[in-house]
Scaffold this motif. Structure first.
Motif, PDB file in Angstrom:
ATOM      1  N   ALA A  54       0.393  -1.079   0.351  1.00 16.01           N
ATOM      2  CA  ALA A  54       0.018   0.194   0.130  1.00 16.01           C
ATOM      3  C   ALA A  54       0.819   1.227   0.158  1.00 16.01           C
ATOM      4  N   LEU A  55       1.451   0.967   1.061  1.00 13.25           N
ATOM      5  CA  LEU A  55       3.377   1.895   1.087  1.00 13.25           C
ATOM      6  C   LEU A  55       3.305   3.308  -0.484  1.00 13.25           C
ATOM      7  N   THR A  56       3.981   1.550  -1.260  1.00 17.05           N
ATOM      8  CA  THR A  56       4.797   1.927  -2.546  1.00 17.05           C
ATOM      9  C   THR A  56       3.389   2.085  -3.076  1.00 17.05           C
ATOM     10  N   ASN A  57       2.297   1.850  -3.549  1.00 18.73           N
ATOM     11  CA  ASN A  57       1.596   2.100  -4.337  1.00 18.73           C
ATOM     12  C   ASN A  57       1.651   3.462  -4.021  1.00 18.73           C
ATOM     13  N   SER A  58       1.033   4.177  -2.434  1.00 21.89           N
ATOM     14  CA  SER A  58       1.183   5.427  -2.455  1.00 21.89           C
ATOM     15  C   SER A  58       1.818   6.496  -2.743  1.00 21.89           C
ATOM     16  N   LEU A  59       3.144   5.878  -3.206  1.00 27.28           N
ATOM     17  CA  LEU A  59       4.692   6.534  -3.733  1.00 27.28           C
ATOM     18  C   LEU A  59       4.592   6.601  -4.920  1.00 27.28           C
ATOM     19  N   VAL A  60       4.381   5.463  -5.633  1.00 32.11           N
ATOM     20  CA  VAL A  60       4.344   5.599  -7.295  1.00 32.11           C
ATOM     21  C   VAL A  60       3.261   5.963  -7.358  1.00 32.11           C
ATOM     22  N   PHE A  61       2.068   6.273  -7.157  1.00 32.52           N
ATOM     23  CA  PHE A  61       0.992   6.596  -7.729  1.00 32.52           C
ATOM     24  C   PHE A  61       1.455   8.658  -7.161  1.00 32.52           C
ATOM     25  N   LEU A  63       4.360   9.907  -7.651  1.00 28.80           N
ATOM     26  CA  LEU A  63       5.549  10.121  -8.175  1.00 28.80           C
ATOM     27  C   LEU A  63       5.055  10.493  -9.938  1.00 28.80           C
ATOM     28  N   VAL A  64       3.762   9.644 -10.011  1.00 34.06           N
ATOM     29  CA  VAL A  64       3.105   9.574 -11.800  1.00 34.06           C
ATOM     30  C   VAL A  64       2.220  10.705 -11.528  1.00 34.06           C
ATOM     31  N   ALA A  65       0.840   9.962 -10.483  1.00 38.99           N
ATOM     32  CA  ALA A  65       0.317  11.441 -11.220  1.00 38.99           C
ATOM     33  C   ALA A  65       0.088  12.862 -11.133  1.00 38.99           C
ATOM     34  N   VAL A  66       1.434  13.001  -9.832  1.00 40.75           N
ATOM     35  CA  VAL A  66       1.348  14.817  -9.635  1.00 40.75           C
ATOM     36  C   VAL A  66       2.186  15.319 -11.010  1.00 40.75           C
ATOM     37  N   PRO A  67       3.620  14.517 -11.207  1.00 45.40           N
ATOM     38  CA  PRO A  67       4.327  15.137 -12.144  1.00 45.40           C
ATOM     39  C   PRO A  67       2.921  15.680 -13.864  1.00 45.40           C
ATOM     40  N   LEU A  68       1.952  14.598 -13.463  1.00 43.04           N
ATOM     41  CA  LEU A  68       1.168  14.629 -14.961  1.00 43.04           C
ATOM     42  C   LEU A  68       0.266  15.486 -14.289  1.00 43.04           C
ATOM     43  N   ARG A  69      -0.360  15.562 -13.362  1.00 44.99           N
ATOM     44  CA  ARG A  69      -1.786  16.258 -12.785  1.00 44.99           C
ATOM     45  C   ARG A  69      -0.808  18.028 -13.070  1.00 44.99           C
ATOM     46  N   VAL A  70       0.148  18.677 -13.257  1.00 41.56           N
ATOM     47  CA  VAL A  70       0.514  19.458 -12.571  1.00 41.56           C
ATOM     48  C   VAL A  70       0.994  20.013 -14.370  1.00 41.56           C
ATOM     49  N   ALA A 151      -2.944   2.103 -14.043  1.00 41.38           N
ATOM     50  CA  ALA A 151      -2.994   2.944 -14.504  1.00 41.38           C
ATOM     51  C   ALA A 151      -4.311   4.013 -14.921  1.00 41.38           C
ATOM     52  N   ALA A 152      -4.824   3.149 -14.388  1.00 42.22           N
ATOM     53  CA  ALA A 152      -6.777   3.825 -15.138  1.00 42.22           C
ATOM     54  C   ALA A 152      -7.181   4.719 -13.417  1.00 42.22           C
ATOM     55  N   ILE A 153      -6.002   3.695 -12.764  1.00 41.25           N
ATOM     56  CA  ILE A 153      -6.705   5.262 -11.147  1.00 41.25           C
ATOM     57  C   ILE A 153      -6.098   6.761 -11.390  1.00 41.25           C
ATOM     58  N   ILE A 154      -4.112   6.478 -12.330  1.00 39.72           N
ATOM     59  CA  ILE A 154      -3.492   7.289 -12.785  1.00 39.72           C
ATOM     60  C   ILE A 154      -4.140   8.417 -13.680  1.00 39.72           C
ATOM     61  N   LEU A 155      -4.788   7.226 -14.386  1.00 36.53           N
ATOM     62  CA  LEU A 155      -5.385   8.588 -15.516  1.00 36.53           C
ATOM     63  C   LEU A 155      -6.793   9.027 -14.715  1.00 36.53           C
ATOM     64  N   MET A 156      -7.671   8.823 -14.182  1.00 33.21           N
ATOM     65  CA  MET A 156      -8.803   9.151 -13.405  1.00 33.21           C
ATOM     66  C   MET A 156      -8.323  10.675 -12.782  1.00 33.21           C
ATOM     67  N   SER A 157      -7.527  10.325 -12.211  1.00 34.71           N
ATOM     68  CA  SER A 157      -7.169  10.889 -11.522  1.00 34.71           C
ATOM     69  C   SER A 157      -6.282  12.694 -12.109  1.00 34.71           C
ATOM     70  N   VAL A 158      -5.753  12.759 -13.445  1.00 32.81           N
ATOM     71  CA  VAL A 158      -5.227  13.358 -13.906  1.00 32.81           C
ATOM     72  C   VAL A 158      -6.069  14.371 -14.349  1.00 32.81           C
ATOM     73  N   ASP A 213       0.260  19.241  -4.174  1.00 35.64           N
ATOM     74  CA  ASP A 213      -0.708  18.000  -4.487  1.00 35.64           C
ATOM     75  C   ASP A 213      -0.081  16.760  -4.173  1.00 35.64           C
ATOM     76  N   LEU A 214       1.425  16.368  -3.550  1.00 32.79           N
ATOM     77  CA  LEU A 214       1.725  15.112  -2.986  1.00 32.79           C
ATOM     78  C   LEU A 214       0.769  14.845  -1.981  1.00 32.79           C
ATOM     79  N   ILE A 215       0.907  16.065  -1.285  1.00 34.72           N
ATOM     80  CA  ILE A 215      -0.341  15.317  -0.389  1.00 34.72           C
ATOM     81  C   ILE A 215      -1.412  15.744  -0.606  1.00 34.72           C
ATOM     82  N   ALA A 216      -2.224  15.930  -0.620  1.00 35.04           N
ATOM     83  CA  ALA A 216      -3.538  15.569  -1.806  1.00 35.04           C
ATOM     84  C   ALA A 216      -3.580  13.911  -2.366  1.00 35.04           C
ATOM     85  N   SER A 217      -2.702  13.927  -3.284  1.00 37.71           N
ATOM     86  CA  SER A 217      -2.151  12.225  -3.844  1.00 37.71           C
ATOM     87  C   SER A 217      -2.543  10.921  -3.484  1.00 37.71           C
TER      88      SER A 217
END
Lengths: 289, 351
Positions: A54-61, A63-70, A151-158, A213-217
């Motif tokens: 879960a921790l790894t998933n959160s961190l990977v999420f 690190l990928v989602a936040v740059p994409l969102r910004v 990837a789906a969750i990241i896509l949703m969050s973007v 955004d990192l905090i919010a993620s």
């Protein structure tokens, strides 16, 4: 004047936080009174494979989602900051996904991701044969393959980056016009203007937004994982910290253990806040022109 | 200026230029030539179109009619970066995130001048304007006068065909403005560059300019040397705008009847103008007036008078011999010190 705010802060934030801190060192199932457990919860967290995933998933999420969102928010802000034809509806369109209630947003994506009749995969299959994409590959299995589900969750969050977009839009519009005129007189190319003028001038805002955004993620991964992928597919591919804590506390009724995991999440937040604070101090001189 | 004077081979030529801002025409069929190496000051009140004129030359605003020629090239259709002009903005427009050196070399770096050469030229430009000691600082650490110097250095590092200066001294305090004015003039004499300088400050214009173009409502009211503008203003507007306090303007038929021989062409509806220093107080057969207030400026004093007929008149008198408030005085002026304008058109009548 501050009283209502203080009451809210103490009652809704500080008190629960203190209770969580205390509960993290107990065994508590919401029925029997909590019993002191010392550091047992913490040492269990260290060895718990699910928590580690879960921790790894959160961190990977993050690190990928936040740059994409910004990046998406920055791109849209730079495209739409001028008053031009269609910029107003486009701005509204950029805001809309964030305005949709989270559960409805999740249910909508559940349909979008559907492997058979979902529009995303129908689109990907255009030009292909036998249900394959044009390149002859199987379209993503959004809800059943671990990687595709992440990837789906990241896509949703973007697409829910409206707040970042609005702040960047305001920041871009607040930049002085005259420096851009200087750049025009010096015949700077669009890329030079972006690299040497816009980006450095917006860097302070960008840096603060990234940390924010990192905090919010840590939080906005919860509803998609809860509604769309249900923390799966196995093995816990989209179980993030927030979902892990929710499951542990409210489904497995291990409240003390969930509190200990919450402490880890708070610790990550504190680290990010410290980084943000330092950035803020560093850029304060920058703003004082 | 007649069209015959217009040459496209000057430092800068505006040929019938009109421009609009938000649908309102702010420049109307402008004809203006700046000779190579000349410092021409565009002088006018707010809203006269001065800044628009500058921005049209820079290419930051489009023309609606006419052509812009720079050093013999028609640049009307060229984008700003292709016109080879430099501009000093009223706000200086320095990049806050870059050091002074990086600010100055910006135009060279984006034009792919090698880094070392750009740095060297930036240093040389900074030396020209006395900013060499500031190279490592950032704009936020500079005073107004220092930013001004950096903006100038950035403008001259590229050796452009035309310098455009948009009220560059207006954000400085008076002492610094006077100093920078002199330095700017010296810099121009040293560089021998074509400069177009915009200001609403008539003193700045008179001190700085080779020639002055007075702009009013998007039209050139008069172009001439500072002496010409001062001594033979082409219109009532120029006469009133240049000079402080402003020139007195009264009907030609009185109440003041100047002494001496009147110039030819006083027939018809005329107005006479005369500067405060031309007013003679205590003229026995002058017009009667009372003193409203007196302002003392060092050795001079300005007496604000109201003639019995009701017209206001300002007179400059030696501070030692100034009248007191409420005094009754007699006001006279000599024909030789007056300017005659057509009352309807406001234009100067040839004398």
């Amino acid at each position: 004047m501050l009283a209502p705010y203080l009451v809210g802060l103490v009652g809704l934030v500080l008190f629960p936080a203190a209770v969580t801190l205390a509960l993290a060192f107990t065994e508590y199932d919401l029925v029997n009174p909590p019993s002191w457990a010392g550091l047992a919860n913490v040492s269990e967290l260290v060895t718990d494979p699910v928590f580690r995933v879960a921790l790894t998933n959160s961190l990977v999420f993050a690190l990928v989602a936040v740059p994409l969102r910004v990046l998406l928010a920055l791109g849209l802000a730079l495209l739409l900051h001028r008053r031009s034809f269609g910029s107003r509806p486009a701005r509204v369109a950029a805001l809309l996904p964030t305005a949709v209630p989270e559960i409805a947003y999740g249910l909508l994506w559940l349909w979008l991701f559907n492997p058979l009749y979902g529009p995303i995969n129908q689109l990907l299959r255009v030009g292909g044969e036998n249900g394959l994409t044009m390149l002859g590959r199987t379209p993503p299995q959004w809800l059943t393959d671990p990687t595709d589900a992440r990837a789906a969750i990241i896509l949703m969050s973007v697409f829910t980056m409206a707040e970042t977009f609005v702040v960047l839009l305001a920041a871009r519009r607040a930049l002085p016009a005259d420096v851009y005129e200087v750049a025009a007189l010096e015949d700077a190319t669009g890329w030079d203007v972006f690299r040497r003028v816009t980006l450095p001038l917006m860097a302070p805002v960008l840096a603060l937004l990234v940390v924010r955004d990192l905090i919010a993620s840590l939080h906005f991964s919860f509803v998609p994982a809860f509604v769309v992928t249900d923390g799966g597919p196995p093995p816990y591919a989209t179980t993030y910290l927030s979902l892990f804590i929710y499951r542990t506390g409210f489904e497995y009724l291990r409240y003390g253990y969930a509190a200990a995991a919450t402490l880890v999440m708070m610790l990550l937040t504190v680290v990010a806040v410290v980084v943000q604070w330092r950035l803020f101090r560093r850029y304060r001189a920058f703003y004082r022109l | 200026m007649s069209d015959a004077d217009l040459t496209h081979d000057a430092g800068l030529t505006l040929d019938g230029v009109s421009a609009a801002y938000r649908g309102v025409t702010v420049l109307q069929q402008l004809q203006l030539t700046v000779a190579r190496g000349e410092l021409l000051v565009v002088l006018g009140p707010s809203g006269a179109g001065k800044s628009t004129l500058l921005r049209v030359v820079a290419g930051l605003e489009p023309v609606t009619t006419g052509q812009v020629w720079i050093a013999g090239r028609d640049v009307t259709a060229d984008r700003p970066g292709r016109r080879n002009v430099s501009m000093v903005f009223q706000s200086y427009a320095l990049f806050p995130h870059l050091t002074v050196a990086e600010n100055i070399e910006f135009g060279l770096v984006v034009r792919d001048v090698p880094k070392a050469a750009a740095r060297e030229r930036a240093r040389a430009a900074a030396e020209q304007v006395g900013a060499a000691h500031l190279l490592g600082r950032r704009p936020g650490q500079l005073s107004g006068g220092e930013r001004q110097r950096v903006a100038l250095a950035r403008a001259l590092v590229r050796e452009p065909d035309v310098f455009l200066l948009d009220e560059p001294l207006s954000n400085l305090d008076l002492a610094l403005r006077v100093q920078m004015r002199a330095e700017l003039r010296a810099l121009h004499d040293r560089l021998g560059a074509t400069m177009l300088h915009v200001t609403h400050d008539q003193t700045e214009a008179l001190v700085l300019a080779d020639r002055i173009a007075v702009l009013r409502d998007g039209r050139v009211e008069q172009v001439g040397t500072p002496d010409e503008i001062w001594h033979t203003p082409a219109s009532r507007f120029v006469a009133g705008f240049v000079g402080s306090p402003a020139m007195n303007v009264l009907p030609g038929s009185g109440p003041i009847h100047p002494s001496g021989a009147p110039p030819a062409g006083m027939a018809g509806d005329r107005e006479i103008g005369f500067r405060p220093e031309a007013v003679v107080l205590g003229e026995p057969d002058g017009a009667a007036a009372t003193v409203d207030r007196v302002e003392v400026v060092g050795t001079d004093a300005y007496a604000y008078l109201t003639l019995r007929a009701g017209n206001p008149v300002v007179a400059r008198v030696p501070a030692a011999h100034r009248p007191a408030r409420g005094d009754a005085v007699r006001v006279g002026v000599r024909w030789a010190d007056t300017h005659v304008f057509d009352a309807t058109t406001g234009l100067r009548c040839a004398s």
